[in-house]
Structure formats: C-alpha cells, structure tokens
Enzyme design. Structure first.
Site, PDB file in Angstrom:
ATOM      1  N   CYS A   1     -23.390 -19.136  -8.204  1.00 54.27           N
ATOM      2  CA  CYS A   1     -23.216 -19.807  -9.510  1.00 54.27           C
ATOM      3  C   CYS A   1     -21.902 -19.453 -10.205  1.00 54.27           C
ATOM      4  CB  CYS A   1     -24.395 -19.516 -10.442  1.00 54.27           C
ATOM      5  SG  CYS A   1     -24.414 -17.823 -11.065  1.00 54.27           S
TER       6      CYS A   1
ATOM      7  N   THR B   1       0.451   5.571  -1.491  1.00 56.10           N
ATOM      8  CA  THR B   1       0.080   6.707  -0.619  1.00 56.10           C
ATOM      9  C   THR B   1       0.353   8.036  -1.311  1.00 56.10           C
ATOM     10  OG1 THR B   1       2.236   6.634   0.471  1.00 56.10           O
ATOM     11  CG2 THR B   1       0.451   5.459   1.567  1.00 56.10           C
TER      12      THR B   1
ATOM     13  N   SER C   1       4.783  -3.003   4.788  1.00 50.63           N
ATOM     14  CA  SER C   1       5.274  -3.290   6.136  1.00 50.63           C
ATOM     15  C   SER C   1       5.787  -4.720   6.229  1.00 50.63           C
ATOM     16  CB  SER C   1       4.136  -3.072   7.149  1.00 50.63           C
ATOM     17  OG  SER C   1       3.079  -3.974   6.851  1.00 50.63           O
TER      18      SER C   1
ATOM     19  N   ALA D   1       0.812  -1.216   0.000  1.00 50.64           N
ATOM     20  CA  ALA D   1       0.000   0.000   0.000  1.00 50.64           C
ATOM     21  C   ALA D   1       0.849   1.271   0.000  1.00 50.64           C
ATOM     22  CB  ALA D   1      -0.923  -0.020   1.213  1.00 50.64           C
TER      23      ALA D   1
ATOM     24  N   CYS E   1     -26.969 -11.611  -8.362  1.00 49.15           N
ATOM     25  CA  CYS E   1     -26.803 -12.249  -9.667  1.00 49.15           C
ATOM     26  C   CYS E   1     -28.138 -12.226 -10.419  1.00 49.15           C
ATOM     27  CB  CYS E   1     -26.343 -13.681  -9.432  1.00 49.15           C
ATOM     28  SG  CYS E   1     -26.195 -14.664 -10.920  1.00 49.15           S
TER      29      CYS E   1
ATOM     30  N   HIS F   1      -3.695 -10.108  -3.762  1.00 44.67           N
ATOM     31  CA  HIS F   1      -4.890  -9.840  -2.951  1.00 44.67           C
ATOM     32  C   HIS F   1      -6.100  -9.491  -3.824  1.00 44.67           C
ATOM     33  CE1 HIS F   1      -2.302  -8.973   0.875  1.00 44.67           C
ATOM     34  NE2 HIS F   1      -2.421 -10.246   0.598  1.00 44.67           N
TER      35      HIS F   1
END
Ligand code: NAD
Length: 265
Positions: free
Chosen positions: A143, A40, A205, A36, A164, A132
């Site tokens: 489904c 920033t 980190s 991340a 859906c 991620h």
C-alpha cells in the site's frame, strides 16, 4: 649500491591537493560523488577493498537483492538489522566533515552519495542526493505506507517479519537493492553532473552501474581513492590517499587560497 630515488609521496600528494584546490575554487559548480571508501575510516567496511571489503565475507547479491527480500526475508532482515546496528554505532569522520565544510564555504554545490549510512548528513552536508537510498525509513510493498526504520528493526529484534499495520504487506527498507530501479535522486545527480564544471569522485571503485557512468558526463574530473580506478587516466587530478586525509588537506588548501596567502598561479 646507490640509494634508490624514492619519490617524496607527501609532497606529490600536496601538489595534487593544491592543484585540486585551484580547480575547485575556479569551478562555477562542483559536484562531489562519494562511495563506501569515504566511510571505511568510520569503521564501515566497503565492498571491494582486498581483505576487508564486505564481498570477502558475503555475496551482497545473496543478501541485498530484491530476490533475497522476496524469497528469504528472514535472512534479509537479519542482515539489515546487523548492518543498521553497525551504521548507527559509526560516526562521521574527517572526510565527511571536510565535504560538509566545503559545502558551507560555497565550494561544493551538490553531494551525490552511493552510501546508505547517512554519515554525510550527520556531518552537516545539506544538499545530498542518495542515489542508492537510505535506511531511515521503509515502505509497505503493498500500500506504500511509510514507516520509520526504528520500529521496523524492533519487530525484527522480536523475531517478527515487519508488516504494514494497515494491509499486512511486507515493509521494505528505502534502500536500493540489487535488481531495483534507482530513485529520482539518480536523475537529479545526472543533471547536476552535466551542469557542473568539476566532479570529484571520492572513495568509490566507480564500478557499480549506473553510477559508474556519471564520471563520463563530467567536464572536469578529479579522483580521491586508495586504489586505482578505471577512470584514473581520464581524471585531471588523481590522489591515491585516504579520503579523510586528502579531503582535510583540500579544505585547508581552499581556506589558505581564499585567505589570499596560499597557493598561487
Ligand atoms: P566499493 O567497495 O566498490 O569501492 C570502495 C573504494 O574505496 C575502493 O576502490 C577502495 O580502494 C576505496 N577506499 C577504501 N577505503 C578508502 C579510504 N579510506 N579512502 C579512500 N578510498 C578508500 O564501493 P562503491 O564504489 O561505493 O560501491 C559499492 C556499493 O556498495 C555502493 O552502492 C555503496 O553505496 C554500497 N556500500 C555502501 C556502504 C556505506 O553506506 N558506507 C558500505 C558498503 C557498500
């Protein structure tokens, strides 16, 4: 009183950058791992930076977990809607652009990102593993039908829960939530790091499992991060600086070196 001997930070940073440029140009295969912190500078808060990190505002476990999606879908989707609007308003920064350019130059082979903001692709990176997940699409939990997130978010804006059209199952964004298993990209990332000669971890980190184990698999490790990480003592080069500035300097150093008139042995 004698003047304190203040180290010249810029020259020690440029020494580290030159050393990393040397390692990068010698490496047969290089993987960059981002977190991340690289985003920033695009105005997207990370999790752990003191004062500004998302964890100072909300507990991500409360809003971004599989349990939250199942048990509090309205709050979950309101958070996702706000998050997507923040991400869409953001633009790639110098750090994202430098990584893309280093790939173009053949210096970076694989980019592994923990980020879900898509800024690396928007900056031009091609070989990206999103360990991620991402927020471009969502999938029906019943489904498996895939949906563009644009339509999903429109439903949330109308005050509806996205369902859906075929089976009425809930649509879940293709992002890895806390408690979720990791996608195939993580297995590919592990393989890429094992096969690489150099891993450069940027803006992370290195505390989020299981991604935090990747640096332990690297044969050579470099770190670019504002704050110290648990891997600093294992890394051959550590640059405590803004990712945008450090990566731009690295790109310049690599270009200079490849012109034959830059850093030397
Ligand atoms: P983290 O918040 O745990 O760590 C970010 C690190 O980046 C910190 O150590 C901080 O010191 C450093 N940092 C902040 N700004 C920096 C800058 N300009 N230059 C260099 N370093 C900087 O983030 P993480 O390790 O990526 O783990 C958090 C998890 O949350 C990951 O899964 C991540 O994908 C997700 N997340 C993603 C986004 C995004 O997609 N942009 C934003 C927040 C959280």
């Amino acid at each position: 009183m004698p003047e304190r001997d203040v180290p010249d930070e810029s020259s020690s940073i440029s020494h580290e950058v030159a050393e990393l440029a040397r390692m990068l140009t010698r490496a047969g295969k290089c993987v960059v791992l981002t977190g991340a912190g690289i985003s920033t500078e695009s105005g997207i808060p990370d999790f752990r930076s003191p004062g500004t990190g998302l964890w100072t505002q909300v507990d991500p476990m409360e809003v971004l977990s599989a349990t939250a999606f199942r048990t509090r879908p309205e709050a979950f989707y309101q958070f996702i809607l706000n998050l997507c609007e923040t991400l869409q308003a953001a633009s790639p920064n110098d750090g994202h652009r430098a990584v893309a350019r280093l790939e173009e130059l053949g210096c970076v082979d694989v980019l592994v990102t923990q980020n879900i903001d898509g800024l690396h692709q928007r900056a031009g990176s091609r070989n990206v593993l999103e360990v991620h997940g991402h927020l471009r699409t969502g999938t029906c939990v019943k489904c498996g039908r895939s949906y563009d997130m644009g339509g999903v978010l429109d439903a949330v804006r109308r005050g509806e829960l996205p369902r859906c059209s075929a089976c009425k199952g809930m649509i879940k964004p293709d992002v890895v939530l806390f408690e979720d298993p990791l996608p195939i990209d993580f297995v590919l990332a592990q393989q890429a790091v094992i096969e690489s000669d150099l891993l450069i971890a940027v803006g992370s980190s290195l505390e989020v499992a299981p991604v935090c184990y990747l640096p332990a698999l690297a044969s050579h490790l470099a770190i670019i991060n504002l704050m110290p990480t648990g891997y600093d003592s294992r890394a051959e080069v550590v640059i405590h600086d803004r990712a945008g500035r450090a990566l731009s300097a690295l790109l310049d150093a690599v270009r200079l070196g490849s012109d034959g008139n830059g850093y030397s042995e």
